[in-house]
Design a protein around this motif. Sequence first.
Motif, PDB file in Angstrom:
ATOM      1  N   PRO A 181      34.932  34.765  45.832  1.00  0.00           N
ATOM      2  CA  PRO A 181      34.618  34.696  44.399  1.00  0.00           C
ATOM      3  C   PRO A 181      33.414  35.565  44.033  1.00  0.00           C
ATOM      4  CG  PRO A 181      35.099  32.504  45.241  1.00  0.00           C
ATOM      5  CD  PRO A 181      35.039  33.404  46.432  1.00  0.00           C
ATOM      6  N   GLY A 182      32.437  35.622  44.944  1.00  0.00           N
ATOM      7  CA  GLY A 182      31.268  36.445  44.683  1.00  0.00           C
ATOM      8  C   GLY A 182      31.606  37.925  44.604  1.00  0.00           C
ATOM      9  N   ARG A 188      33.672  42.698  38.835  1.00  0.00           N
ATOM     10  CA  ARG A 188      33.732  42.576  37.372  1.00  0.00           C
ATOM     11  C   ARG A 188      32.433  43.047  36.731  1.00  0.00           C
ATOM     12  NH1 ARG A 188      36.692  36.604  37.030  1.00  0.00           N
ATOM     13  NH2 ARG A 188      38.705  37.359  36.188  1.00  0.00           N
ATOM     14  N   LYS A 189      31.323  42.704  37.336  1.00  0.00           N
ATOM     15  CA  LYS A 189      30.012  43.085  36.795  1.00  0.00           C
ATOM     16  C   LYS A 189      29.856  44.603  36.811  1.00  0.00           C
ATOM     17  CE  LYS A 189      25.031  42.356  37.448  1.00  0.00           C
ATOM     18  NZ  LYS A 189      23.990  41.687  38.290  1.00  0.00           N
ATOM     19  N   PHE A 190      30.266  45.237  37.904  1.00  0.00           N
ATOM     20  CA  PHE A 190      30.152  46.694  37.989  1.00  0.00           C
ATOM     21  C   PHE A 190      31.015  47.364  36.923  1.00  0.00           C
ATOM     22  CE2 PHE A 190      31.534  50.866  39.289  1.00  0.00           C
ATOM     23  CZ  PHE A 190      30.351  51.469  39.672  1.00  0.00           C
ATOM     24  N   VAL A 191      32.276  46.930  36.797  1.00  0.00           N
ATOM     25  CA  VAL A 191      33.190  47.532  35.815  1.00  0.00           C
ATOM     26  C   VAL A 191      32.651  47.338  34.392  1.00  0.00           C
ATOM     27  CG1 VAL A 191      35.495  47.377  34.788  1.00  0.00           C
ATOM     28  CG2 VAL A 191      35.237  47.410  37.274  1.00  0.00           C
ATOM     29  N   ALA A 192      32.183  46.116  34.097  1.00  0.00           N
ATOM     30  CA  ALA A 192      31.642  45.849  32.757  1.00  0.00           C
ATOM     31  C   ALA A 192      30.436  46.740  32.474  1.00  0.00           C
ATOM     32  CB  ALA A 192      31.260  44.378  32.628  1.00  0.00           C
ATOM     33  N   GLY A 193      29.560  46.883  33.459  1.00  0.00           N
ATOM     34  CA  GLY A 193      28.390  47.729  33.285  1.00  0.00           C
ATOM     35  C   GLY A 193      28.760  49.185  33.074  1.00  0.00           C
ATOM     36  N   SER A 259      45.075  35.928  34.507  1.00  0.00           N
ATOM     37  CA  SER A 259      45.782  35.098  35.481  1.00  0.00           C
ATOM     38  C   SER A 259      46.166  35.900  36.715  1.00  0.00           C
ATOM     39  CB  SER A 259      47.035  34.500  34.830  1.00  0.00           C
ATOM     40  OG  SER A 259      47.772  33.734  35.756  1.00  0.00           O
ATOM     41  N   GLN A 260      46.586  37.161  36.511  1.00  0.00           N
ATOM     42  CA  GLN A 260      46.916  38.029  37.646  1.00  0.00           C
ATOM     43  C   GLN A 260      45.673  38.335  38.475  1.00  0.00           C
ATOM     44  OE1 GLN A 260      49.672  38.663  38.867  1.00  0.00           O
ATOM     45  NE2 GLN A 260      51.253  39.221  37.392  1.00  0.00           N
ATOM     46  N   VAL A 261      44.540  38.588  37.807  1.00  0.00           N
ATOM     47  CA  VAL A 261      43.292  38.844  38.531  1.00  0.00           C
ATOM     48  C   VAL A 261      42.942  37.640  39.401  1.00  0.00           C
ATOM     49  CG1 VAL A 261      40.808  39.235  38.301  1.00  0.00           C
ATOM     50  CG2 VAL A 261      42.402  40.458  36.803  1.00  0.00           C
ATOM     51  N   LYS A 262      42.989  36.467  38.805  1.00  0.00           N
ATOM     52  CA  LYS A 262      42.651  35.238  39.540  1.00  0.00           C
ATOM     53  C   LYS A 262      43.573  35.037  40.734  1.00  0.00           C
ATOM     54  CE  LYS A 262      42.107  30.240  38.880  1.00  0.00           C
ATOM     55  NZ  LYS A 262      42.198  29.118  37.895  1.00  0.00           N
ATOM     56  N   ARG A 263      44.865  35.261  40.528  1.00  0.00           N
ATOM     57  CA  ARG A 263      45.853  35.073  41.593  1.00  0.00           C
ATOM     58  C   ARG A 263      45.633  36.071  42.720  1.00  0.00           C
ATOM     59  NH1 ARG A 263      52.079  37.060  40.927  1.00  0.00           N
ATOM     60  NH2 ARG A 263      52.994  36.121  42.790  1.00  0.00           N
ATOM     61  N   VAL A 290      43.373  45.903  38.814  1.00  0.00           N
ATOM     62  CA  VAL A 290      43.517  44.868  37.775  1.00  0.00           C
ATOM     63  C   VAL A 290      42.177  44.547  37.126  1.00  0.00           C
ATOM     64  CG1 VAL A 290      45.628  43.838  38.692  1.00  0.00           C
ATOM     65  CG2 VAL A 290      43.406  42.986  39.495  1.00  0.00           C
ATOM     66  N   VAL A 291      41.085  44.653  37.875  1.00  0.00           N
ATOM     67  CA  VAL A 291      39.767  44.388  37.298  1.00  0.00           C
ATOM     68  C   VAL A 291      39.407  45.471  36.275  1.00  0.00           C
ATOM     69  CG1 VAL A 291      37.292  44.212  37.789  1.00  0.00           C
ATOM     70  CG2 VAL A 291      38.936  43.016  39.232  1.00  0.00           C
ATOM     71  N   ILE A 292      39.791  46.718  36.545  1.00  0.00           N
ATOM     72  CA  ILE A 292      39.532  47.789  35.575  1.00  0.00           C
ATOM     73  C   ILE A 292      40.292  47.520  34.278  1.00  0.00           C
ATOM     74  CG2 ILE A 292      39.859  50.243  35.063  1.00  0.00           C
ATOM     75  CD1 ILE A 292      39.348  50.777  38.076  1.00  0.00           C
TER      76      ILE A 292
END
Length: 320
Positions: A181-182, A188-193, A259-263, A290-292
Amino acid sequence: MSSPETTRRAVIDVGTNSIKLLVADVKAGTVQPVFEDSEQTRLGAGFFEGNRLQPHAVEQTALAVAHFATKARELNAISTRVIATSAARDAVNAADLTSAIERAAALKVEIISGEQEADLAFQGVNTDPGLARHPLLLLDVGGGSTEFILGQGARKEFRQSFRLGTVRLMEKLPAADPPTPGQLSECRKFVAGFLNDEVRPQLMPLLQQFSKKTSGSDSVQLVGTGGTATILGRMEKQLTEYDRAQIEGTCLGIEQLKSQVKRLWSLPLAERKMIIGLPKTRADVILTGVVIYEGVMERLEFSGLRISTRGLRFAAVMGS
């Protein structure tokens, strides 16, 4: 077979993650695919730290191009165009790749700029009449770069290539097996930034202005093209084989994508390889892909993502 009105041509797309072939009959600006194939050679493996293509990846890529060139000739293509994108244009030793391909396949390689890649992707997607009449933000997520193109029909308001790609991000932020999870939070943090710093300041004002010119049923649509987008469509439709008719027009909501990201991020590699619609060779790099897409939908405020199987190769084959 070719006729006086139709020309059969081929394009080989040398990407950071995979090599793709399109053989198509071209007539009056329309493209009818005859044969398509893809081989993952991971040209960008071990590349991004020093921008140097690795010998094994170069060799495998040249062999794949030679194989596809032979296939194009067998299908009576009158020309074969070889186009190389992100990894090749950033490489300090790009000549190693172009020389290897020329030796193996007897074909010259065009290394295109990020802007040319964006233009071709947008032109290719607009060969779909159902999309050409709508305002679009096209998102082409590749292994080494992502192209953003905002426009409608032949008119483009914005087009730029950014150094954000699935293989590039996977090498920067390698995940454990199974990922933690980390690690998902870090990705996610890198992509958002990245999107906040590099993309949003340039694109968001134009997107808002463009949106004001349209309304209601003709608001700007987010359209994804390229390997990750196609896989998202295949997974959504649970397709064991590539089926353009089923994939094209697939629309994913933000909650479906989350949901796909989580899975995907909850499963070890061996279990991801069992997912229907996800090619086994893409089960590692799909995590960053998928995160992008998730990040773009969140940061640019889109609730839906439409999938197109058309892109760079559809445009490039018209200009062969």
